[in-house]
Motif scaffolding. Structure first.
Motif, PDB file in Angstrom:
ATOM      1  N   PHE A   1      35.289 -11.662 -80.954  1.00 15.03           N
ATOM      2  CA  PHE A   1      35.251 -10.283 -81.446  1.00 15.03           C
ATOM      3  C   PHE A   1      35.518 -10.259 -82.946  1.00 15.03           C
ATOM      4  CE2 PHE A   1      37.246  -6.338 -82.690  1.00 15.03           C
ATOM      5  CZ  PHE A   1      36.565  -5.343 -82.004  1.00 15.03           C
ATOM      6  N   ALA A   2      36.571 -10.967 -83.368  1.00 14.45           N
ATOM      7  CA  ALA A   2      36.962 -10.980 -84.785  1.00 14.45           C
ATOM      8  C   ALA A   2      35.858 -11.566 -85.656  1.00 14.45           C
ATOM      9  CB  ALA A   2      38.257 -11.768 -84.965  1.00 14.45           C
ATOM     10  N   GLU A   3      35.144 -12.564 -85.147  1.00 16.70           N
ATOM     11  CA  GLU A   3      34.039 -13.161 -85.892  1.00 16.70           C
ATOM     12  C   GLU A   3      32.835 -12.226 -85.952  1.00 16.70           C
ATOM     13  OE1 GLU A   3      30.889 -16.892 -85.490  1.00 16.70           O
ATOM     14  OE2 GLU A   3      32.787 -16.955 -84.375  1.00 16.70           O
ATOM     15  N   ALA A   4      32.559 -11.548 -84.846  1.00 16.64           N
ATOM     16  CA  ALA A   4      31.337 -10.748 -84.743  1.00 16.64           C
ATOM     17  C   ALA A   4      31.351  -9.501 -85.621  1.00 16.64           C
ATOM     18  CB  ALA A   4      31.090 -10.361 -83.296  1.00 16.64           C
ATOM     19  N   ILE A   5      32.511  -9.010 -86.033  1.00 15.95           N
ATOM     20  CA  ILE A   5      32.550  -7.792 -86.851  1.00 15.95           C
ATOM     21  C   ILE A   5      32.396  -8.087 -88.341  1.00 15.95           C
ATOM     22  CG2 ILE A   5      34.000  -6.628 -85.139  1.00 15.95           C
ATOM     23  CD1 ILE A   5      36.347  -6.875 -87.137  1.00 15.95           C
ATOM     24  N   THR A   6      32.387  -9.367 -88.747  1.00 12.37           N
ATOM     25  CA  THR A   6      32.355  -9.703 -90.164  1.00 12.37           C
ATOM     26  C   THR A   6      30.941  -9.631 -90.749  1.00 12.37           C
ATOM     27  OG1 THR A   6      32.099 -12.070 -89.733  1.00 12.37           O
ATOM     28  CG2 THR A   6      34.351 -11.237 -89.929  1.00 12.37           C
ATOM     29  N   THR A   7      30.878  -9.469 -92.091  1.00 10.17           N
ATOM     30  CA  THR A   7      29.592  -9.541 -92.808  1.00 10.17           C
ATOM     31  C   THR A   7      29.721 -10.559 -93.940  1.00 10.17           C
ATOM     32  OG1 THR A   7      30.251  -7.562 -94.069  1.00 10.17           O
ATOM     33  CG2 THR A   7      28.764  -7.239 -92.188  1.00 10.17           C
ATOM     34  N   THR A   8      30.145 -10.113 -95.126  1.00  9.27           N
ATOM     35  CA  THR A   8      30.294 -11.055 -96.244  1.00  9.27           C
ATOM     36  C   THR A   8      31.672 -11.717 -96.255  1.00  9.27           C
ATOM     37  OG1 THR A   8      31.046  -9.304 -97.747  1.00  9.27           O
ATOM     38  CG2 THR A   8      28.674  -9.760 -97.677  1.00  9.27           C
ATOM     39  N   ASP A   9      32.473 -11.466 -95.253  1.00  8.26           N
ATOM     40  CA  ASP A   9      33.824 -12.042 -95.182  1.00  8.26           C
ATOM     41  C   ASP A   9      33.775 -13.563 -95.200  1.00  8.26           C
ATOM     42  OD1 ASP A   9      35.679  -9.540 -93.744  1.00  8.26           O
ATOM     43  OD2 ASP A   9      33.498  -9.459 -93.628  1.00  8.26           O
ATOM     44  N   ALA A  10      34.711 -14.155 -95.928  1.00  6.55           N
ATOM     45  CA  ALA A  10      34.826 -15.616 -95.952  1.00  6.55           C
ATOM     46  C   ALA A  10      35.646 -16.134 -94.771  1.00  6.55           C
ATOM     47  CB  ALA A  10      35.458 -16.075 -97.264  1.00  6.55           C
ATOM     48  N   PHE A  11      36.464 -15.246 -94.198  1.00  7.56           N
ATOM     49  CA  PHE A  11      37.290 -15.666 -93.063  1.00  7.56           C
ATOM     50  C   PHE A  11      37.622 -14.452 -92.197  1.00  7.56           C
ATOM     51  CE2 PHE A  11      40.061 -14.919 -96.732  1.00  7.56           C
ATOM     52  CZ  PHE A  11      40.985 -14.015 -96.224  1.00  7.56           C
ATOM     53  N   LYS A  12      37.997 -14.741 -90.941  1.00  3.75           N
ATOM     54  CA  LYS A  12      38.413 -13.682 -90.017  1.00  3.75           C
ATOM     55  C   LYS A  12      39.794 -13.178 -90.428  1.00  3.75           C
ATOM     56  CE  LYS A  12      37.634 -16.570 -86.641  1.00  3.75           C
ATOM     57  NZ  LYS A  12      37.537 -17.228 -85.319  1.00  3.75           N
ATOM     58  N   LYS A  13      40.009 -11.892 -90.224  1.00  4.63           N
ATOM     59  CA  LYS A  13      41.278 -11.283 -90.622  1.00  4.63           C
ATOM     60  C   LYS A  13      41.990 -10.747 -89.392  1.00  4.63           C
ATOM     61  CE  LYS A  13      39.112 -10.221 -94.978  1.00  4.63           C
ATOM     62  NZ  LYS A  13      37.829 -10.870 -94.574  1.00  4.63           N
ATOM     63  N   VAL A  14      43.067 -11.410 -89.021  1.00  6.75           N
ATOM     64  CA  VAL A  14      43.811 -11.067 -87.817  1.00  6.75           C
ATOM     65  C   VAL A  14      45.298 -11.070 -88.146  1.00  6.75           C
ATOM     66  CG1 VAL A  14      44.370 -11.752 -85.453  1.00  6.75           C
ATOM     67  CG2 VAL A  14      42.041 -12.081 -86.325  1.00  6.75           C
ATOM     68  N   GLU A  15      46.031 -10.144 -87.567  1.00  6.84           N
ATOM     69  CA  GLU A  15      47.488 -10.124 -87.713  1.00  6.84           C
ATOM     70  C   GLU A  15      48.104  -9.757 -86.364  1.00  6.84           C
ATOM     71  OE1 GLU A  15      50.999 -10.842 -89.724  1.00  6.84           O
ATOM     72  OE2 GLU A  15      48.924 -11.168 -90.403  1.00  6.84           O
ATOM     73  N   GLU A  16      49.139 -10.513 -85.978  1.00  9.32           N
ATOM     74  CA  GLU A  16      49.809 -10.287 -84.705  1.00  9.32           C
ATOM     75  C   GLU A  16      51.290 -10.027 -84.925  1.00  9.32           C
ATOM     76  OE1 GLU A  16      49.277 -13.953 -82.699  1.00  9.32           O
ATOM     77  OE2 GLU A  16      47.187 -13.570 -82.136  1.00  9.32           O
ATOM     78  N   LEU A  17      51.880  -9.203 -84.058  1.00  9.06           N
ATOM     79  CA  LEU A  17      53.315  -8.939 -84.169  1.00  9.06           C
ATOM     80  C   LEU A  17      53.853  -8.547 -82.799  1.00  9.06           C
ATOM     81  CD1 LEU A  17      55.087  -7.080 -87.030  1.00  9.06           C
ATOM     82  CD2 LEU A  17      55.655  -6.492 -84.680  1.00  9.06           C
ATOM     83  N   THR A  18      55.010  -9.096 -82.452  1.00  7.37           N
ATOM     84  CA  THR A  18      55.718  -8.728 -81.227  1.00  7.37           C
ATOM     85  C   THR A  18      57.106  -8.234 -81.610  1.00  7.37           C
ATOM     86  OG1 THR A  18      54.514 -10.373 -79.920  1.00  7.37           O
ATOM     87  CG2 THR A  18      56.550  -9.523 -78.987  1.00  7.37           C
ATOM     88  N   ILE A  19      57.525  -7.115 -81.033  1.00  6.55           N
ATOM     89  CA  ILE A  19      58.803  -6.517 -81.408  1.00  6.55           C
ATOM     90  C   ILE A  19      59.415  -5.827 -80.193  1.00  6.55           C
ATOM     91  CG2 ILE A  19      57.690  -4.359 -82.167  1.00  6.55           C
ATOM     92  CD1 ILE A  19      59.841  -4.124 -84.332  1.00  6.55           C
ATOM     93  N   SER A  20      60.743  -5.759 -80.163  1.00  6.62           N
ATOM     94  CA  SER A  20      61.449  -5.039 -79.095  1.00  6.62           C
ATOM     95  C   SER A  20      61.723  -3.605 -79.553  1.00  6.62           C
ATOM     96  CB  SER A  20      62.764  -5.736 -78.758  1.00  6.62           C
ATOM     97  OG  SER A  20      62.518  -7.002 -78.190  1.00  6.62           O
ATOM     98  N   ILE A  21      61.252  -2.651 -78.772  1.00 10.34           N
ATOM     99  CA  ILE A  21      61.462  -1.230 -79.055  1.00 10.34           C
ATOM    100  C   ILE A  21      61.725  -0.505 -77.743  1.00 10.34           C
ATOM    101  CG2 ILE A  21      60.488   0.899 -80.031  1.00 10.34           C
ATOM    102  CD1 ILE A  21      58.658  -0.749 -81.753  1.00 10.34           C
ATOM    103  N   ASN A  22      62.727   0.355 -77.739  1.00  7.24           N
ATOM    104  CA  ASN A  22      63.036   1.182 -76.559  1.00  7.24           C
ATOM    105  C   ASN A  22      63.109   0.358 -75.279  1.00  7.24           C
ATOM    106  OD1 ASN A  22      62.976   3.273 -78.363  1.00  7.24           O
ATOM    107  ND2 ASN A  22      61.372   4.454 -77.329  1.00  7.24           N
ATOM    108  N   ASP A  23      63.896  -0.705 -75.333  1.00  7.68           N
ATOM    109  CA  ASP A  23      64.180  -1.544 -74.166  1.00  7.68           C
ATOM    110  C   ASP A  23      62.953  -2.272 -73.618  1.00  7.68           C
ATOM    111  OD1 ASP A  23      66.876  -0.703 -74.207  1.00  7.68           O
ATOM    112  OD2 ASP A  23      66.345   1.104 -73.078  1.00  7.68           O
TER     113      ASP A  23
END
Length: 390
Positions: free
Chosen positions: A134-156
């Motif tokens: 998916f991340a690759e398929a949305i690109t056009t002139t991009d030199a690399f895929k742009k992804v960011e991940e985060l896991t956090i504890s909120i409200n138990d």
């Protein structure tokens, strides 16, 4: 790699791009997701923007993205875009209003819409938890895929946030040639989701510029599957923690877009502080960020502070030049509107060879501040954009 509970991804080549790279992407939700979006302010809007803006407040079952063709400013473009979501709705046996759509690529070229529709069965066969295709398929002139991940504890409960973006050129505030999709499994109400995205976008995607241009197709979409085990996040409970996490994801993606700015060699962080208002600070930062003279100076490792002063002065904000201080890479360059006594051009020129540059402008006229991100302007940018269609 994190997995967002309740959504699967696919990306394939359907025949749009000449280089045969992936050009059709799909995100499919197990159950309709709570969604929100922010859209380009360009008055020439692609059909994908018009369609998605109308539908984004509905519960969303699917997102389909075409890359390599913007499907805008061509006869029948709206009908083509609508036929894509209609075909997907028929394959999935769902309501069309539960499908949102994006497109990115060349403007003014007829989309081979039958290739897109014929690619839908293969998209559905390739659905999986892994988002790489998916991340690759949305690109056009991009030199690399742009992804960011985060896991956090909120409200138990532990929640995950996944951001996937494309963008490298025509980047400026109010969204510009960027598509950004953020997925979370957090339990969160719609009002809270809306507010969080608007706030996060303002300090990230609306605070970057590569070349000052804005495009016709841009959007930032946020989807929540609600499948995490946290207590529901509301404006009164858990909001600040969620907003902080969302801002971190958005700012990281925004910086990656700048680093991948077409031909860019430097990420430049501009900090304007002690302005009379945040609006004033942002307008000055934006003017400096969009100055071709400032950007080319940084490309050439030239600490030409006069260009920065000139850009500040033409921002249209009342200032007192005798109060202005400027630091580059933490080194004093201007003090009270004049060259700093200990300014060392030769030393600073060496430091400007770094890939990340910090420019600080102190107006000494109030308490407001802002951060803005831009890139240098290079020969490669000109070469790439002078032959984009060929």
């Amino acid at each position: 790699m994190i997995k967002i509970k309740g959504v699967k991804f696919a990306g394939i080549y359907c025949g749009i791009k000449k280089n045969e790279k992936k050009d059709l992407a799909l995100a499919l939700f197990d159950k309709p997701a709570i969604s929100t979006g922010v859209f380009t302010k360009n008055r020439v809007k692609a059909p994908s923007v018009v369609i998605t803006k109308k539908r984004i407040n509905n519960p969303i079952k699917a997102l389909i993205v075409v890359s390599g063709n913007a499907c805008v400013c061509v006869k029948g473009d709206y009908e083509d875009a609508k036929s894509i979501t209609n075909s997907l709705a028929n394959y999935l046996n769902i309501e069309e209003k539960s499908i949102v759509h994006s497109a990115t690529g060349v403007i003014g070229v007829k989309l081979p819409v039958e290739k897109v529709k014929n690619g839908i069965p293969e998209l559905l066969k390739n659905l999986k938890d892994d988002y790489e295709d998916f991340a690759e398929a949305i690109t056009t002139t991009d030199a690399f895929k742009k992804v960011e991940e985060l896991t956090i504890s909120i409200n138990d409960g532990r929640i995950n946030i996944l951001g996937i973006a494309k963008g490298a050129g025509m980047i400026a505030p109010d969204l510009a040639t960027m598509l950004v999709y953020i997925f979370t499994d957090a339990k969160i109400d719609k009002t809270t989701l809306d507010k969080a995205l608007k706030e996060a976008v303002e300090c990230s995607f609306n605070s970057i510029s590569v070349d000052g241009d804005t495009s016709t197709n841009d959007m930032v979409l946020l989807f929540s599957t609600g499948m995490a085990k946290n207590k529901e996040i509301t404006l009164k409970e858990g909001y600040n923690a969620f907003l902080g996490a969302l801002k971190n994801v958005c700012i990281s993606l925004a910086k990656k877009i700048i680093k991948d700015g077409e031909g860019a060699t430097k990420l430049i962080e501009i900090i304007v502080k002690n302005a009379k208002s945040q609006r004033d600070a942002k307008k000055i930062a934006k003017t400096v960020a969009n100055s071709p003279l400032v950007k080319t100076a940084f490309f050439g490792c030239d600490p030409n502070w006069g260009r920065i002063m000139a850009a500040i002065g033409r921002a249209g904000i009342p200032i007192n030049k005798e109060k202005i201080d400027i630091d580059i890479q933490g080194k004093p360059v201007v003090r009270k509107g004049l060259e700093a006594n200990n300014f060392n051009e030769a030393t600073l020129k060496k430091e400007l060879a770094d890939e990340e540059i910090k420019l600080e402008i102190d107006l000494h006229s109030g308490n407001a501040s802002t951060k803005f991100y831009t890139s240098d302007l290079t020969l490669d940018y000109v070469k790439l954009n002078s032959s984009y269609r060929t």
